[in-house]
Design a protein around this motif. Structure first.
Motif, PDB file in Angstrom:
ATOM      1  N   LYS A 230      23.544 -54.031   2.285  1.00  0.00           N
ATOM      2  CA  LYS A 230      23.135 -54.088   0.889  1.00  0.00           C
ATOM      3  C   LYS A 230      21.622 -53.926   0.823  1.00  0.00           C
ATOM      4  N   PRO A 231      21.138 -53.267  -0.220  1.00  0.00           N
ATOM      5  CA  PRO A 231      19.692 -53.068  -0.332  1.00  0.00           C
ATOM      6  C   PRO A 231      18.992 -54.319  -0.857  1.00  0.00           C
ATOM      7  N   PHE A 232      17.777 -54.523  -0.435  1.00  0.00           N
ATOM      8  CA  PHE A 232      16.904 -55.521  -1.044  1.00  0.00           C
ATOM      9  C   PHE A 232      15.468 -55.045  -0.896  1.00  0.00           C
ATOM     10  N   TYR A 233      14.573 -55.685  -1.614  1.00  0.00           N
ATOM     11  CA  TYR A 233      13.219 -55.155  -1.736  1.00  0.00           C
ATOM     12  C   TYR A 233      12.184 -56.270  -1.616  1.00  0.00           C
ATOM     13  N   ASP A 234      10.997 -55.863  -1.237  1.00  0.00           N
ATOM     14  CA  ASP A 234       9.797 -56.673  -1.426  1.00  0.00           C
ATOM     15  C   ASP A 234       8.945 -55.961  -2.467  1.00  0.00           C
ATOM     16  N   LEU A 235       8.653 -56.649  -3.566  1.00  0.00           N
ATOM     17  CA  LEU A 235       7.777 -56.099  -4.602  1.00  0.00           C
ATOM     18  C   LEU A 235       6.426 -56.790  -4.473  1.00  0.00           C
ATOM     19  N   ARG A 236       5.413 -56.033  -4.098  1.00  0.00           N
ATOM     20  CA  ARG A 236       4.092 -56.604  -3.850  1.00  0.00           C
ATOM     21  C   ARG A 236       3.108 -56.086  -4.894  1.00  0.00           C
ATOM     22  N   VAL A 237       2.441 -57.021  -5.550  1.00  0.00           N
ATOM     23  CA  VAL A 237       1.413 -56.676  -6.539  1.00  0.00           C
ATOM     24  C   VAL A 237       0.148 -57.431  -6.163  1.00  0.00           C
ATOM     25  N   GLU A 238      -0.930 -56.696  -5.933  1.00  0.00           N
ATOM     26  CA  GLU A 238      -2.186 -57.347  -5.556  1.00  0.00           C
ATOM     27  C   GLU A 238      -2.847 -58.007  -6.758  1.00  0.00           C
ATOM     28  N   LYS A 239      -2.843 -57.319  -7.890  1.00  0.00           N
ATOM     29  CA  LYS A 239      -3.425 -57.865  -9.110  1.00  0.00           C
ATOM     30  C   LYS A 239      -2.861 -57.092 -10.292  1.00  0.00           C
ATOM     31  N   ILE A 240      -3.061 -57.642 -11.485  1.00  0.00           N
ATOM     32  CA  ILE A 240      -2.575 -56.983 -12.697  1.00  0.00           C
ATOM     33  C   ILE A 240      -3.242 -55.618 -12.847  1.00  0.00           C
ATOM     34  N   ASN A 241      -2.441 -54.650 -13.285  1.00  0.00           N
ATOM     35  CA  ASN A 241      -2.854 -53.262 -13.506  1.00  0.00           C
ATOM     36  C   ASN A 241      -2.936 -52.441 -12.219  1.00  0.00           C
ATOM     37  N   SER A 242      -2.547 -53.022 -11.075  1.00  0.00           N
ATOM     38  CA  SER A 242      -2.460 -52.237  -9.843  1.00  0.00           C
ATOM     39  C   SER A 242      -1.020 -51.765  -9.667  1.00  0.00           C
ATOM     40  N   PRO A 243      -0.788 -50.686  -8.904  1.00  0.00           N
ATOM     41  CA  PRO A 243       0.591 -50.200  -8.703  1.00  0.00           C
ATOM     42  C   PRO A 243       1.458 -51.245  -7.994  1.00  0.00           C
ATOM     43  N   VAL A 244       2.758 -51.141  -8.208  1.00  0.00           N
ATOM     44  CA  VAL A 244       3.717 -52.002  -7.512  1.00  0.00           C
ATOM     45  C   VAL A 244       4.055 -51.348  -6.177  1.00  0.00           C
ATOM     46  N   LYS A 245       3.790 -52.060  -5.086  1.00  0.00           N
ATOM     47  CA  LYS A 245       4.173 -51.558  -3.774  1.00  0.00           C
ATOM     48  C   LYS A 245       5.596 -52.021  -3.486  1.00  0.00           C
ATOM     49  N   VAL A 246       6.486 -51.068  -3.317  1.00  0.00           N
ATOM     50  CA  VAL A 246       7.899 -51.360  -3.082  1.00  0.00           C
ATOM     51  C   VAL A 246       8.204 -51.155  -1.605  1.00  0.00           C
ATOM     52  N   VAL A 247       8.668 -52.203  -0.943  1.00  0.00           N
ATOM     53  CA  VAL A 247       9.143 -52.098   0.433  1.00  0.00           C
ATOM     54  C   VAL A 247      10.671 -52.109   0.369  1.00  0.00           C
ATOM     55  N   TYR A 248      11.258 -50.969   0.672  1.00  0.00           N
ATOM     56  CA  TYR A 248      12.704 -50.739   0.549  1.00  0.00           C
ATOM     57  C   TYR A 248      13.366 -51.188   1.852  1.00  0.00           C
ATOM     58  N   LYS A 249      14.301 -52.146   1.762  1.00  0.00           N
ATOM     59  CA  LYS A 249      14.925 -52.692   2.964  1.00  0.00           C
ATOM     60  C   LYS A 249      16.444 -52.676   2.846  1.00  0.00           C
ATOM     61  N   ALA A 250      17.079 -52.892   3.982  1.00  0.00           N
ATOM     62  CA  ALA A 250      18.539 -52.994   4.027  1.00  0.00           C
ATOM     63  C   ALA A 250      18.919 -54.225   4.830  1.00  0.00           C
ATOM     64  N   ASP A 251      19.891 -54.951   4.320  1.00  0.00           N
ATOM     65  CA  ASP A 251      20.459 -56.106   5.022  1.00  0.00           C
ATOM     66  C   ASP A 251      21.778 -55.644   5.648  1.00  0.00           C
ATOM     67  N   VAL A 252      21.773 -55.457   6.968  1.00  0.00           N
ATOM     68  CA  VAL A 252      22.927 -54.902   7.677  1.00  0.00           C
ATOM     69  C   VAL A 252      23.615 -56.006   8.469  1.00  0.00           C
ATOM     70  N   LYS A 253      24.943 -56.080   8.343  1.00  0.00           N
ATOM     71  CA  LYS A 253      25.740 -57.037   9.108  1.00  0.00           C
ATOM     72  C   LYS A 253      26.902 -56.297   9.763  1.00  0.00           C
ATOM     73  N   GLN A 254      27.273 -56.768  10.948  1.00  0.00           N
ATOM     74  CA  GLN A 254      28.456 -56.190  11.576  1.00  0.00           C
ATOM     75  C   GLN A 254      29.046 -57.170  12.579  1.00  0.00           C
ATOM     76  N   SER A 255      30.375 -57.199  12.636  1.00  0.00           N
ATOM     77  CA  SER A 255      31.105 -58.040  13.596  1.00  0.00           C
ATOM     78  C   SER A 255      32.255 -57.231  14.181  1.00  0.00           C
ATOM     79  N   SER A 256      31.960 -55.993  14.564  1.00  0.00           N
ATOM     80  CA  SER A 256      32.988 -55.078  15.056  1.00  0.00           C
ATOM     81  C   SER A 256      33.463 -55.420  16.459  1.00  0.00           C
ATOM     82  N   GLY A 257      32.727 -56.301  17.153  1.00  0.00           N
ATOM     83  CA  GLY A 257      33.056 -56.596  18.545  1.00  0.00           C
ATOM     84  C   GLY A 257      32.232 -55.786  19.519  1.00  0.00           C
TER      85      GLY A 257
END
Length: 547
Positions: A230-257
């Motif tokens: 499933k996707p999840f993100y880190d939204l980082r803002v240094e200060k107001i009126n600065s761009p939003v830095k988006v760190v795009y991540k994935a939470d991966v799980k598996q128990s296939s053996g």
């Protein structure tokens, strides 16, 4: 007669071929394409086969898989005639002496036992030598011996006895170590014991026909439900009126053996859930209540209980939030965006990671960084003081469809501090996407009922109820901010109930939803107030839900 003999010979040859022992080969996992609720695994295997029909057992496949999705390919000279999957113990395939499930362990046991015999023999020799040396301590005969001879004999005895005792101690230590290794091997009869890869119980038993003798490659593909992402993100803002830095991540799980070690990993999107965090309005319809009026005592008691419950919930939430903020530590991290290729189709988005990746089979979350980028945003605070006195910082993003965003949870980091979580939901129909960047304690809001201007008056068969509020916003920050304030008034769904707005402070009305909106601009350390009021006229014998 000759023709019949030929047929019998062919039949016997076929029976002998099928009676051959199965040929074992482990499958090596090459790649994994993970969906939201499953994964497609691709293996490769090689095995040397004779000409004719053979039975091949391919081990190290997933413990649980969808058998209808199994695909096995090979070279044109090889025909796959039958496929059987099993994750259970089968004596024919799991107890064979040459089975890769057991053979490495059995070979190791034989080596340890052989070495142990050598050590035991050496211990026996050293022990007998010491006994022989100790039993022959008499020096000289009846004629006696000189002092020099005695000293020479003592020196020899000391040197030899020390040498033998030291060697015996080393042999005993080695024996103890070998016994420990032997016990471990006997207790753990598993395939590839001592290797880092996890051994699975899954195996594919296939019947193949080979046109020529030689090494045959196989490619195996199948789907397993024992994996997800499933996707999840880190939204980082240094200060107001600065761009939003988006760190795009994935939470991966598996128990296939199977431990996915150094595989080519791809993540493909699917259907995601939707949720909101910022308070949203529901139209406030006003009508007479049909239930029997309770006593004033019960109403007051219930009111007190509700207030206490609200206070308890608020205190619990604030304590939890404070603890979370205190314990949260935010680190900058390197990303893999340069190694990730994004492929977009009409149905989904795929992220192909161009470096080998490892995901262990433990059903634990593995964080995979897919991409990072900055998005221009406009910032405005939002507050709905009737619902929540906290001011939320909202970032508005235009053209969000250009970033291949998926619905997911996001960690909000403002000015290097973790401030909470929000939900990023690009699956809406609006032209702009609003991101909740969290509460700002430096923006204070109050909503006070003015008692001298509020109250109830009886007018013959009707009663008139007035509600007037002062809403004050204070900016305790040094920089200027823009804030949107919204409040609500009821909409009558009964012709006998009349609702009239008495104060709006030039706010914008949404008559369909019963909302009043003010857009305020506050300088640093500045306060502004707006007044909001409405009047409700209704049957004096009826009860209205006016909160």
């Amino acid at each position: 007669m000759k023709k019949n003999l030929t047929i019998v010979a062919l039949a016997l040859t076929t029976v002998m071929t099928w009676a051959q022992k199965p040929v074992f080969t482990p499958a090596k996992l090459e790649s994994a394409r993970v969906y939201f609720n499953s994964a497609e695994l691709t293996h490769k295997a090689k095995v040397k086969l004779p000409k004719g029909t053979s039975e091949v057992v391919i081990t190290n496949v997933a413990d649980y898989l969808n058998e209808s999705t199994i695909q096995i390919g090979s070279i044109s000279e090889v025909t796959v005639m039958a496929i059987q999957y099993s994750n259970r113990y089968v004596e024919e395939y799991d107890s064979a002496v040459d089975s890769p499930l057991l053979k490495p362990v059995r070979d190791s046991i034989k080596l340890v036992q052989t070495e142990l015999k050598k050590v035991n023999n050496a211990i026996d020799v050293e022990s007998r030598t010491i006994d022989l040396l100790d039993s022959n301590q008499k020096v000289g005969g009846e004629q006696g011996t000189t002092t020099a001879e005695v000293m020479k004999m003592v020196d020899y005895y000391k040197t030899k006895r020390l040498q033998l005792s030291t060697e015996l101690d080393k042999l005993n230590e080695k024996k103890e170590d070998l016994n420990t290794r032997l016990t471990n091997l006997q207790d753990k009869l598993a395939f590839n014991e001592g290797k880092s890869e996890k051994s699975s119980k899954g195996k594919l038993i296939i019947q193949v026909m080979n046109d020529r003798e030689g090494e045959v490659p196989f490619q195996i593909k199948y789907l397993t439900n024992a994996a997800s992402w499933k996707p999840f993100y880190d939204l980082r803002v240094e200060k107001i009126n600065s761009p939003v830095k988006v760190v795009y991540k994935a939470d991966v799980k598996q128990s296939s053996g199977i431990d996915w070690r150094g595989v080519n990993l791809s993540l493909t999107s699917g259907v995601a859930n939707q949720s909101n965090v910022i308070p949203t309005w529901r139209t406030w319809f006003l009508d007479y209540n049909t239930y029997v009026t309770t006593s004033a005592y019960n109403r007051n008691a219930n009111k007190k209980l509700n207030v206490m419950a609200d206070m308890s919930a608020k205190m619990s939430y604030e304590t939890e939030s404070s603890s979370m903020l205190k314990d949260a530590v935010v680190y900058e991290e390197s990303t893999m965006s340069t190694f990730t290729q994004v492929n977009e189709s009409q149905l989904n988005v795929s992220f192909d990671i161009n470096i080998p990746y490892t995901v262990m089979s433990n059903n634990k979350s593995h964080s995979v960084t897919l991409n990072d980028f900055s998005i221009p945003a406009e910032y405005k605070y939002y507050v709905a003081p009737k619902l929540d006195l906290n001011a939320y910082l909202v970032a508005t993003i235009k053209d969000y469809g250009n970033y291949n965003l998926l619905t997911g949870e996001a960690n909000v980091i403002f000015d290097g501090v973790y401030v909470g979580k929000t939900t990023l939901n690009p699956a809406n129909t609006e032209e702009e996407m609003k991101l909740n960047m969290g509460k700002d304690p430096k923006v204070a809001v109050t909503r006070i009922l003015l008692k001298d201007k509020s109250g109830t008056k009886m007018l013959s068969s009707k009663k008139s109820q007035n509600f007037v509020y002062d809403i004050t916003v204070r900016n305790n920050k040094a920089e200027q901010i823009n804030i949107q304030v919204e409040d609500q008034y009821p909409i009558s769904s009964n012709k006998d109930i009349e609702v009239e707005l008495t104060e709006t402070s030039s706010g914008k009305l949404n008559e369909e939803k019963g909302l009043v909106k003010w857009d305020l601009r506050l300088k640093g350390n500045e306060s502004k107030s707006v007044r909001f009021g409405y009047q409700v006229r209704s049957d004096k014998n009826q009860i209205l839900d006016l909160k």
